[in-house]
Design a protein around this motif. Sequence first.
Motif, PDB file in Angstrom:
ATOM      1  N   PHE A   1       0.897  -1.446  -0.195  1.00 41.02           N
ATOM      2  CA  PHE A   1       0.304  -0.503   0.089  1.00 41.02           C
ATOM      3  C   PHE A   1       0.920   1.155   0.037  1.00 41.02           C
ATOM      4  O   PHE A   1       1.901   1.125   0.128  1.00 41.02           O
TER       5      PHE A   1
ATOM      6  N   LEU B   1      -4.224   4.299  -5.199  1.00 40.42           N
ATOM      7  CA  LEU B   1      -4.814   4.270  -4.053  1.00 40.42           C
ATOM      8  C   LEU B   1      -6.173   2.520  -4.706  1.00 40.42           C
ATOM      9  O   LEU B   1      -5.926   2.377  -3.039  1.00 40.42           O
TER      10      LEU B   1
ATOM     11  N   ALA C   1     -10.558   0.573  -3.827  1.00 39.90           N
ATOM     12  CA  ALA C   1     -10.037   0.969  -2.659  1.00 39.90           C
ATOM     13  C   ALA C   1      -9.612   0.857  -1.142  1.00 39.90           C
ATOM     14  O   ALA C   1     -11.005   0.563  -0.536  1.00 39.90           O
TER      15      ALA C   1
ATOM     16  N   GLY D   1      -5.666   6.642   1.590  1.00 35.84           N
ATOM     17  CA  GLY D   1      -7.057   5.665   2.078  1.00 35.84           C
ATOM     18  C   GLY D   1      -7.444   5.617   2.324  1.00 35.84           C
ATOM     19  O   GLY D   1      -9.256   5.032   3.276  1.00 35.84           O
TER      20      GLY D   1
END
Length: 230
Positions: free
Chosen positions: A35, A121, A128, A228
């Motif tokens: 991520f 993202l 997401a 996110g």
Amino acid sequence: MPPYIPGNHTEQVRPLTPGCSIGHWFGLGPGTLSFFGLWHGWVVGVSLRHVFYPRGTESSGEARIIQPAQGDGPRDNNHVVMYRWGSQVPGVLPSEYAWAGLAYAMNVVTERSELRRGFSLVLPGIGAITGRMPAYVGQEVVGLGRTSGVITGRITALDREVPTGGGTEPLVWFRGLGAINTIVQPGDSGMPLLDAATRRLVGVVQAVGPESYFSHERYIPEDIQVLGAS
């Protein structure tokens, strides 16, 4: 559940997305980008330590991360994604659980950072990351990895002790790992695991054996904001 997406996410991905092939310039095998986070104002890409820093490179003072990883594409400067020189290894996080290796994606430090072209993202086929939450036994999860593509599974345990190494390598025990009932593949190290219903991050896949094992989201250092996430 999202539709199944075939594995082998080995192609060059621009803008960068979680779930793609990534690894150290000198790495022997690929892993998965977990991520993006925000660390003291810098956008950083996060994956497991052994993805970003293969054995023998931890003290090199260099984080030169390419996408796709070595073996999945040409090893040239066009594939340098995150790049940082320093007298110490940037972003190797001390942790009892050896969970995360962190590479600084500083496009102000070098124009070679592909993050200057942007990043996403959204995990292809999943969506997401919407937040973070603790894992619990019986929880349905979904993940995206370089080799397996989109996987679904159920959390079966929260506190496994898992040995790694052996033979000519020293035996190291990872403690406090969660487990899921879906077997992942080599190259899926770093796969983000999300709650299937809410898309909240619960952990990152770390190892495979009789089960697949993951590090909990609570091991993400407090000074890294998961982009996110709320």
